[in-house]
Motif scaffolding. Structure first.
Motif, PDB file in Angstrom:
ATOM      1  N   ARG A   1       0.840  -1.198   0.000  1.00  0.00           N
ATOM      2  CA  ARG A   1       0.000   0.000   0.000  1.00  0.00           C
ATOM      3  C   ARG A   1       0.876   1.250   0.000  1.00  0.00           C
ATOM      4  NH1 ARG A   1      -5.356   1.284   1.459  1.00  0.00           N
ATOM      5  NH2 ARG A   1      -5.599   3.429   2.180  1.00  0.00           N
ATOM      6  N   THR A   2       0.535   2.180  -0.866  1.00  0.00           N
ATOM      7  CA  THR A   2       1.300   3.425  -0.920  1.00  0.00           C
ATOM      8  C   THR A   2       0.952   4.315   0.273  1.00  0.00           C
ATOM      9  OG1 THR A   2      -0.409   4.427  -2.302  1.00  0.00           O
ATOM     10  CG2 THR A   2       1.445   3.372  -3.424  1.00  0.00           C
ATOM     11  N   PRO A   3       1.906   5.120   0.725  1.00  0.00           N
ATOM     12  CA  PRO A   3       1.627   6.041   1.838  1.00  0.00           C
ATOM     13  C   PRO A   3       0.602   7.102   1.437  1.00  0.00           C
ATOM     14  CG  PRO A   3       3.999   5.812   1.448  1.00  0.00           C
ATOM     15  CD  PRO A   3       3.307   5.198   0.277  1.00  0.00           C
ATOM     16  N   THR A   4       0.030   7.715   2.432  1.00  0.00           N
ATOM     17  CA  THR A   4      -0.868   8.846   2.206  1.00  0.00           C
ATOM     18  C   THR A   4      -0.050  10.122   2.335  1.00  0.00           C
ATOM     19  OG1 THR A   4      -2.754   7.617   3.085  1.00  0.00           O
ATOM     20  CG2 THR A   4      -2.954  10.008   2.973  1.00  0.00           C
ATOM     21  N   ALA A   5       0.187  10.780   1.206  1.00  0.00           N
ATOM     22  CA  ALA A   5       0.991  12.010   1.203  1.00  0.00           C
ATOM     23  C   ALA A   5       0.076  13.218   1.401  1.00  0.00           C
ATOM     24  CB  ALA A   5       1.751  12.132  -0.105  1.00  0.00           C
ATOM     25  N   ILE A   6       0.361  13.984   2.429  1.00  0.00           N
ATOM     26  CA  ILE A   6      -0.415  15.198   2.715  1.00  0.00           C
ATOM     27  C   ILE A   6       0.556  16.367   2.782  1.00  0.00           C
ATOM     28  CG2 ILE A   6      -2.013  16.324   4.317  1.00  0.00           C
ATOM     29  CD1 ILE A   6      -2.782  13.566   5.353  1.00  0.00           C
ATOM     30  N   CYS A   7       0.367  17.300   1.880  1.00  0.00           N
ATOM     31  CA  CYS A   7       1.281  18.448   1.870  1.00  0.00           C
ATOM     32  C   CYS A   7       0.486  19.745   2.029  1.00  0.00           C
ATOM     33  CB  CYS A   7       2.094  18.488   0.581  1.00  0.00           C
ATOM     34  SG  CYS A   7       1.120  18.718  -0.910  1.00  0.00           S
ATOM     35  N   SER A   8       1.169  20.734   2.480  1.00  0.00           N
ATOM     36  CA  SER A   8       0.554  22.062   2.626  1.00  0.00           C
ATOM     37  C   SER A   8       0.716  22.840   1.330  1.00  0.00           C
ATOM     38  CB  SER A   8       1.201  22.813   3.795  1.00  0.00           C
ATOM     39  OG  SER A   8       2.606  22.861   3.639  1.00  0.00           O
ATOM     40  N   TYR A   9      -0.190  23.760   1.080  1.00  0.00           N
ATOM     41  CA  TYR A   9      -0.205  24.507  -0.179  1.00  0.00           C
ATOM     42  C   TYR A   9      -0.013  26.007   0.070  1.00  0.00           C
ATOM     43  CZ  TYR A   9      -2.138  20.223  -2.199  1.00  0.00           C
ATOM     44  OH  TYR A   9      -2.334  18.929  -2.609  1.00  0.00           O
ATOM     45  N   GLY A  10       0.251  26.706  -1.028  1.00  0.00           N
ATOM     46  CA  GLY A  10       0.274  28.161  -0.983  1.00  0.00           C
ATOM     47  C   GLY A  10       1.444  28.764  -0.236  1.00  0.00           C
ATOM     48  N   HIS A  11       2.565  28.102  -0.254  1.00  0.00           N
ATOM     49  CA  HIS A  11       3.745  28.659   0.435  1.00  0.00           C
ATOM     50  C   HIS A  11       4.314  29.865  -0.336  1.00  0.00           C
ATOM     51  CE1 HIS A  11       4.446  25.670   3.617  1.00  0.00           C
ATOM     52  NE2 HIS A  11       3.925  24.787   2.756  1.00  0.00           N
ATOM     53  N   SER A  12       4.829  30.788   0.417  1.00  0.00           N
ATOM     54  CA  SER A  12       5.504  31.945  -0.182  1.00  0.00           C
ATOM     55  C   SER A  12       6.903  32.023   0.407  1.00  0.00           C
ATOM     56  CB  SER A  12       4.731  33.238   0.107  1.00  0.00           C
ATOM     57  OG  SER A  12       5.411  34.352  -0.429  1.00  0.00           O
ATOM     58  N   PHE A  13       7.906  31.896  -0.452  1.00  0.00           N
ATOM     59  CA  PHE A  13       9.287  31.900   0.006  1.00  0.00           C
ATOM     60  C   PHE A  13      10.025  33.130  -0.566  1.00  0.00           C
ATOM     61  CE2 PHE A  13       8.006  27.443  -0.172  1.00  0.00           C
ATOM     62  CZ  PHE A  13       8.330  27.005   1.106  1.00  0.00           C
ATOM     63  N   GLU A  14      10.994  33.580   0.156  1.00  0.00           N
ATOM     64  CA  GLU A  14      11.813  34.707  -0.293  1.00  0.00           C
ATOM     65  C   GLU A  14      13.248  34.252  -0.472  1.00  0.00           C
ATOM     66  OE1 GLU A  14      11.506  37.966   2.351  1.00  0.00           O
ATOM     67  OE2 GLU A  14       9.364  38.333   1.963  1.00  0.00           O
ATOM     68  N   LEU A  15      13.888  34.787  -1.492  1.00  0.00           N
ATOM     69  CA  LEU A  15      15.291  34.476  -1.722  1.00  0.00           C
ATOM     70  C   LEU A  15      16.157  35.123  -0.646  1.00  0.00           C
ATOM     71  CD1 LEU A  15      15.443  35.099  -5.587  1.00  0.00           C
ATOM     72  CD2 LEU A  15      15.129  32.924  -4.391  1.00  0.00           C
ATOM     73  N   ASP A  16      17.252  34.474  -0.327  1.00  0.00           N
ATOM     74  CA  ASP A  16      18.158  35.035   0.668  1.00  0.00           C
ATOM     75  C   ASP A  16      19.076  36.070   0.012  1.00  0.00           C
ATOM     76  OD1 ASP A  16      20.061  33.591  -0.718  1.00  0.00           O
ATOM     77  OD2 ASP A  16      20.161  31.966   0.750  1.00  0.00           O
TER      78      ASP A  16
END
Length: 200
Positions: free
Chosen positions: A117-132
């Motif tokens: 059985r494959t795992p249940t992948a749950i990810c968060s959406y709508g991330h906003s990242f800034e360059l360093d």
């Protein structure tokens, strides 16, 4: 007075030796086992105990009397039926058949129970990242995880990865973290991948 019929005649007596013959009738080996089972059994349910049902059909054949079946499995439903719910791993079972004439036949079988059985992948959406300051960005797969789970592997045992997706839907730059630079400003599609210990 002598009997004239016996005078001058000898009396002939015949003796026959009778020997008693003792013998026994034994039943020849007349018992066989027909065992049907799968070499590999998949766990497809979402049971967190990571177990799967294994069907083992035992068909004993005997000509002397009814044949009884026994086994040494700790996971079987009944003493005469080795079928049952088995945990993931390799299992060896000895199955024995015995008839009323004392004929005994044993057979050793082996099979593997694996997690399919494959795992249940749950990810968060709508991330906003800034360059360093060096105009780069590193994204850890763990940052995208929102409670992924599996029936056999714990969350700590899951392998989390993130990857970029090209215009054809293919994954590239895959790893537990990825680095992006200023050439990729704007919205970016990323894939969040979860793999359990069985490789699913």
């Amino acid at each position: 007075m002598k009997n004239p019929n016996l005078v001058g005649r000898g009396l002939l007596l015949s003796f026959f030796a009778c020997n008693l013959l003792f013998f026994s009738i034994t039943q020849a080996q007349s018992i066989s086992l027909d065992i049907e089972f799968e070499d590999t059994v998949c766990i497809l349910n979402n049971d967190p105990t990571c177990k799967g049902f294994v069907l083992i059909q035992v068909n004993p054949i005997g000509f002397c009397s009814d044949v009884s079946v026994s086994h040494n499995s700790n996971y079987a439903y009944e003493n005469s039926d080795p079928s049952g719910v088995y945990p993931a791993g390799f299992h060896e079972i000895e199955i024995t058949a015995e008839d009323g004439c004392g004929n005994v036949l044993s057979d050793l079988i082996g099979f593997s129970v694996i997690d399919c059985r494959t795992p249940t992948a749950i990810c968060s959406y709508g991330h906003s990242f800034e360059l360093d300051d060096s105009c780069t960005l590193t994204i850890q797969a763990e940052e995208l995880n929102a409670g992924s789970s599996d029936n056999c592997s714990s969350q700590n045992e899951l392998n989390l990865e993130v990857a970029q997706i090209d215009g054809n839907g293919n994954l590239f730059n895959r790893g537990q973290s990825i680095s992006l630079d200023s050439s990729l400003t704007g919205n970016q599609a990323l894939a969040f991948i979860v793999t359990d210990q069985a490789g699913n």
